[in-house]
Design an enzyme around this catalytic site. Structure first.
Site, PDB file in Angstrom:
ATOM      1  N   GLY A 166       0.868  -0.115  -5.985  1.00 38.53           N
ATOM      2  CA  GLY A 166       0.333  -0.357  -4.645  1.00 38.53           C
ATOM      3  C   GLY A 166      -1.183  -0.403  -4.621  1.00 38.53           C
ATOM      4  N   CYS A 167      -1.808   0.521  -5.354  1.00 39.49           N
ATOM      5  CA  CYS A 167      -3.272   0.591  -5.388  1.00 39.49           C
ATOM      6  C   CYS A 167      -3.869  -0.621  -6.121  1.00 39.49           C
ATOM      7  CB  CYS A 167      -3.711   1.882  -6.062  1.00 39.49           C
ATOM      8  SG  CYS A 167      -3.124   3.363  -5.196  1.00 39.49           S
ATOM      9  N   THR A 168      -3.191  -1.090  -7.121  1.00 38.17           N
ATOM     10  CA  THR A 168      -3.647  -2.275  -7.846  1.00 38.17           C
ATOM     11  C   THR A 168      -3.573  -3.521  -6.957  1.00 38.17           C
ATOM     12  OG1 THR A 168      -2.934  -1.328  -9.957  1.00 38.17           O
ATOM     13  CG2 THR A 168      -3.251  -3.711  -9.886  1.00 38.17           C
ATOM     14  N   ALA A 171      -6.421  -3.364  -4.369  1.00 35.07           N
ATOM     15  CA  ALA A 171      -7.729  -3.636  -4.973  1.00 35.07           C
ATOM     16  C   ALA A 171      -7.882  -5.123  -5.323  1.00 35.07           C
ATOM     17  CB  ALA A 171      -7.906  -2.775  -6.217  1.00 35.07           C
TER      18      ALA A 171
END
Length: 272
Positions: A166-168, A171
């Site tokens: 999710g964070c990738t 970003a």
């Protein structure tokens, strides 16, 4: 001649007397033993009677004891049998006494209270509030302060961890729109509790052109109230709540995004 007759009469008297004495002696000798025998017989009879009485008494006592024991046993058996049969009689009386029309009341069980659905923590900061001051070092060791960003629109986004799906995606979405954002006076800053080395590895891996602040002490995270209870794969735990703040050029919070679309986050911010 007269003298001779007198002499002869004297011995005759003596013989009679002797005979009488002998008879008396015999009688007396015979009588005494008879009396003694009678006495011993009487004593024997008395002892026999006493012994007989004692044996009779003993036998009577034994017989009486046995009879009493038997009688007591019979009475006990009768009373115990009555006591055993008594509860059955009582139960039957209760059953007959109960009216046929009345039915037993069914137990009403209260419905189990349903658990309230889990609600994740959300920041207490709202649109229109002054954004809290922050400063921290990015992946290159540069110190970035919010006071140095006055006059620019700051996209300050908080994410749980470097190099996770999710964070990738989030970003990379901001990376893909970074040129447009920078041309329109936007500054993009990512914040997590990872250290500088982790941020550098993550940024290099996905060619991220913006700064990632290493908030290992949770100072910025707490200031923006994005730490709290969250749920993932059915597990509830405390951590960083994914949240994005859009701060205008005067330091006022312009928008707070709590439901982040990670794959299209840049367009979500720009309202496209």
């Amino acid at each position: 001649m007269a003298k001779k007759t007198k002499a002869k009469s004297k011995p005759a008297k003596k013989t009679k007397a002797k005979k009488a004495v002998k008879k008396a002696v015999k009688k007396s000798g015979k009588a005494k033993p008879a009396k003694k025998a009678n006495k011993s017989k009487a004593k024997a009879k008395k002892t026999v009677k006493k012994a007989a009485k004692k044996t009779v008494k003993k036998t009577v006592k034994k017989v009486a004891k046995k009879a009493v024991k038997k009688a007591v046993k019979k009475v006990v058996k009768k009373t115990t049998s009555k006591a055993k049969s008594a509860p059955k009689k009582k139960v039957s009386v209760k059953k007959t006494a109960a009216p046929k029309a009345v039915k037993p009341v069914a137990k009403v069980t209260a419905p189990k209270a349903e658990k309230a659905p889990f609600v994740a923590h959300t920041t207490s900061l709202k649109t229109g509030m002054m954004a809290p001051y922050f400063e921290g070092k990015d992946q290159h060791g540069n110190t970035i302060k919010s006071s140095d960003l006055i006059g620019k629109t700051v996209i300050l986004y908080f994410y749980p961890k470097d190099d996770t799906p999710g964070c990738t995606a989030e970003a990379c979405s901001l990376r893909d729109e970074y040129q447009y954002l920078s041309n329109n006076n936007y500054v993009v800053l990512g914040v997590s509790a990872d250290d500088e080395a982790s941020h550098l590895k993550f940024a290099d891996k996905f060619n991220l052109p913006f700064s990632l602040l290493a908030d290992t002490s949770h100072n910025i995270i707490k200031a923006y109230d994005v730490w709290g209870a969250k749920q993932f794969m059915g597990k509830i735990y405390d951590g960083i709540i994914r949240t994005t703040f859009v701060i205008d050029n005067d330091g006022i919070i312009k928008n707070v995004i709590t439901k982040v679309d990670t794959a299209n986050h840049a367009k979500q911010i720009l309202g496209q």
